[in-house]
Design a protein around this motif. Structure first.
Motif, PDB file in Angstrom:
ATOM      1  N   SER A 114      27.087 -27.017  24.721  1.00 42.89           N
ATOM      2  CA  SER A 114      26.976 -25.711  25.353  1.00 42.89           C
ATOM      3  C   SER A 114      28.309 -25.280  25.942  1.00 42.89           C
ATOM      4  O   SER A 114      28.970 -26.058  26.640  1.00 42.89           O
ATOM      5  CB  SER A 114      25.905 -25.763  26.451  1.00 42.89           C
ATOM      6  OG  SER A 114      25.913 -24.579  27.220  1.00 42.89           O
ATOM      7  N   ARG A 124      19.560 -29.606  25.957  1.00 44.29           N
ATOM      8  CA  ARG A 124      19.126 -28.349  26.560  1.00 44.29           C
ATOM      9  C   ARG A 124      17.881 -27.807  25.867  1.00 44.29           C
ATOM     10  O   ARG A 124      16.973 -27.292  26.516  1.00 44.29           O
ATOM     11  CB  ARG A 124      20.248 -27.311  26.487  1.00 44.29           C
ATOM     12  CG  ARG A 124      21.506 -27.705  27.250  1.00 44.29           C
ATOM     13  CD  ARG A 124      22.244 -26.491  27.723  1.00 44.29           C
ATOM     14  NE  ARG A 124      21.469 -25.775  28.727  1.00 44.29           N
ATOM     15  CZ  ARG A 124      21.767 -24.567  29.174  1.00 44.29           C
ATOM     16  NH1 ARG A 124      22.805 -23.917  28.681  1.00 44.29           N
ATOM     17  NH2 ARG A 124      21.029 -23.970  30.078  1.00 44.29           N
ATOM     18  N   ALA A 128      14.048 -27.270  27.458  1.00 47.64           N
ATOM     19  CA  ALA A 128      13.365 -25.971  27.408  1.00 47.64           C
ATOM     20  C   ALA A 128      12.044 -26.066  26.651  1.00 47.64           C
ATOM     21  O   ALA A 128      11.044 -25.466  27.051  1.00 47.64           O
ATOM     22  CB  ALA A 128      14.280 -24.931  26.768  1.00 47.64           C
ATOM     23  N   PRO A 305      11.670 -22.383  33.161  1.00 54.12           N
ATOM     24  CA  PRO A 305      12.899 -22.695  32.400  1.00 54.12           C
ATOM     25  C   PRO A 305      12.609 -23.097  30.963  1.00 54.12           C
ATOM     26  O   PRO A 305      12.875 -24.221  30.534  1.00 54.12           O
ATOM     27  CB  PRO A 305      13.495 -23.863  33.194  1.00 54.12           C
ATOM     28  CG  PRO A 305      12.304 -24.553  33.774  1.00 54.12           C
ATOM     29  CD  PRO A 305      11.285 -23.484  34.072  1.00 54.12           C
ATOM     30  N   ARG A 309      13.603 -18.061  27.875  1.00 56.87           N
ATOM     31  CA  ARG A 309      14.583 -17.752  28.915  1.00 56.87           C
ATOM     32  C   ARG A 309      15.943 -18.349  28.576  1.00 56.87           C
ATOM     33  O   ARG A 309      16.988 -17.725  28.826  1.00 56.87           O
ATOM     34  CB  ARG A 309      14.077 -18.311  30.246  1.00 56.87           C
ATOM     35  CG  ARG A 309      14.917 -17.935  31.448  1.00 56.87           C
ATOM     36  CD  ARG A 309      14.291 -18.480  32.711  1.00 56.87           C
ATOM     37  NE  ARG A 309      15.132 -18.239  33.876  1.00 56.87           N
ATOM     38  CZ  ARG A 309      14.879 -18.721  35.081  1.00 56.87           C
ATOM     39  NH1 ARG A 309      13.799 -19.465  35.277  1.00 56.87           N
ATOM     40  NH2 ARG A 309      15.669 -18.461  36.097  1.00 56.87           N
ATOM     41  N   LEU A 310      15.958 -19.557  27.982  1.00 59.85           N
ATOM     42  CA  LEU A 310      17.219 -20.189  27.603  1.00 59.85           C
ATOM     43  C   LEU A 310      17.963 -19.356  26.569  1.00 59.85           C
ATOM     44  O   LEU A 310      19.175 -19.131  26.694  1.00 59.85           O
ATOM     45  CB  LEU A 310      16.942 -21.593  27.056  1.00 59.85           C
ATOM     46  CG  LEU A 310      18.156 -22.354  26.514  1.00 59.85           C
ATOM     47  CD1 LEU A 310      19.140 -22.669  27.631  1.00 59.85           C
ATOM     48  CD2 LEU A 310      17.716 -23.634  25.817  1.00 59.85           C
ATOM     49  N   GLU A 313      19.351 -16.097  28.129  1.00 59.72           N
ATOM     50  CA  GLU A 313      20.558 -16.351  28.927  1.00 59.72           C
ATOM     51  C   GLU A 313      21.736 -16.732  28.036  1.00 59.72           C
ATOM     52  O   GLU A 313      22.876 -16.344  28.312  1.00 59.72           O
ATOM     53  CB  GLU A 313      20.269 -17.457  29.938  1.00 59.72           C
ATOM     54  CG  GLU A 313      19.278 -17.052  31.021  1.00 59.72           C
ATOM     55  CD  GLU A 313      18.940 -18.193  31.968  1.00 59.72           C
ATOM     56  OE1 GLU A 313      19.365 -19.340  31.659  1.00 59.72           O
ATOM     57  OE2 GLU A 313      18.258 -17.957  32.979  1.00 59.72           O
ATOM     58  N   VAL A 322      24.192 -22.997  21.800  1.00 57.90           N
ATOM     59  CA  VAL A 322      22.792 -22.995  22.211  1.00 57.90           C
ATOM     60  C   VAL A 322      22.024 -21.925  21.449  1.00 57.90           C
ATOM     61  O   VAL A 322      20.883 -22.146  21.013  1.00 57.90           O
ATOM     62  CB  VAL A 322      22.683 -22.768  23.736  1.00 57.90           C
ATOM     63  CG1 VAL A 322      21.224 -22.618  24.155  1.00 57.90           C
ATOM     64  CG2 VAL A 322      23.327 -23.917  24.482  1.00 57.90           C
TER      65      VAL A 322
END
Length: 356
Positions: A114, A124, A128, A305, A309-310, A313, A322
């Motif tokens: 990331s 990550r 999630a 989270p 949402r990941l 963002e 990501v």
């Protein structure tokens, strides 16, 4: 049949790879975004916090470029403008390019790092998915089961069928964020009914440390998000299946089944339902992408989270590794849903034969 499934899986894999490659190539043309997001770690000058000189900034940018592989060409072929001859020339870069490095790493389980946090992309995504998979999976199962039950009840023509159809149409017309906020204001509001937590999963630090306590807290936080997704996905499935059942119940084979003495619920379950499922299966394949898109709204409203949402963002922050990993997973799930639809079609109507 095994050969057909194999070829469908192979074509699905190629389509997913093409999708991820397109996202990678389009996103990595914005190399300045990667430098912008990664540069603060390279510009860290220690405890003195002195201002970086232009030479230091240039050296740090080159270090970041080398670490991320941005000093290499983007693809196997590249275009270079040649002012001497006044035209564009193509150059073969070989395997030393960004795409080959990414593809080789992906095949070996290395999905990149990331830009924003420095964490590995799989870590990550796993963190999630721990929230998104139960959320979307539970919503999909509940929506399908509720649609099946409601459609069969409506097809039996009870006295309340018309009011329920009007209610389902009204709920289907509501945007997801309105349904989510309504559930939040009614069932997580101390002034109305505070049965469920309002948002987030880190709002109760004093919860007992036992596994059952954590599981209960986790499930309690998922009730309202799952309810919001289910309420918005279920009406369309139920109304479509109800209309298909109504058509099937007017056919000759349904009339023959009634003439043999079968009750209406038995005619629906054993004769009409399987044929009525054919148009609904196509809707079920669209259910997963709709729930993934809805997870973005729900996870923002309830501060979860998750994957939606990941990705939101990551897109806003131009965190391309990501974003590419998320698109790869989402595209794979979408295409596998289409494959599942083919299998369900074959089960629902054996007369359907796939074209190789």
């Amino acid at each position: 049949m095994v050969r057909l499934v194999f070829w469908r899986l192979a074509r699905t894999g190629l389509a997913v790879w093409a999708l991820a490659s397109a996202v990678f190539l389009l996103s990595h043309r914005d190399a300045s975004a990667a430098l912008l997001l990664a540069a603060p770690t390279a510009f860290d000058l220690g405890a003195t916090h002195t201002a970086a000189t232009p030479a230091q900034q240039l050296a740090a940018q080159r270090a970041v470029q080398q670490r991320l592989g941005l000093d290499r060409p983007l693809f196997y072929l590249s275009r270079n403008a040649n002012p001497r001859i006044g035209r564009v020339q193509w150059h073969w870069n070989g395997r030393r390019n960004q795409y080959h490095r990414w593809a080789a790493g992906l095949l070996h389980g290395d999905w990149g790092t990331s830009f924003r946090t420095g964490q590995a992309v799989p870590a990550r995504l796993r963190a999630a998915l721990a929230y998104t998979l139960p959320l979307t999976g539970a919503a999909a199962v509940l929506a399908v089961l509720a649609a099946l039950a409601l459609a069969q009840r409506l097809a039996a023509a009870p006295w309340w069928q018309q009011p329920l159809r009007v209610l389902l149409t009204a709920v289907h017309a509501l945007p997801l964020f309105v349904v989510a906020l309504a559930l939040l204001l009614v069932f997580a509001n101390p002034e109305v009914v505070a049965w469920f937590p309002a948002y987030g999963l880190d709002q109760s630090p004093e919860v007992e440390a036992s596994a059952w306590g954590h599981l209960a807290t986790y499930l309690l936080h998922l009730v309202l998000p799952v309810a919001a997704l289910t309420l918005t996905a279920m009406p369309e499935l139920a109304l479509q299946l109800d209309a298909a059942l109504a058509r099937e119940l007017r056919t000759g084979y349904a009339t023959t089944a009634r003439a043999k003495g079968l009750a209406e619920p038995a005619v629906i379950r054993h004769h009409a339902l399987r044929n009525a499922l054919l148009p609904t299966i196509a809707q079920v394949t669209e259910l997963l992408p709709a729930l993934v898109a809805g997870a973005v709204v729900v996870e923002v409203v309830f501060a979860l989270p998750g994957m939606g949402r990941l990705l939101a963002e990551a897109a806003a922050a131009r965190d391309y590794p990501v974003l590419v990993g998320g698109v790869l997973l989402t595209g794979a799930a979408r295409l596998l849903a289409l494959l599942l639809a083919d299998l369900l079609y074959f089960w629902a109507d054996p007369r359907i034969r796939w074209q190789s």
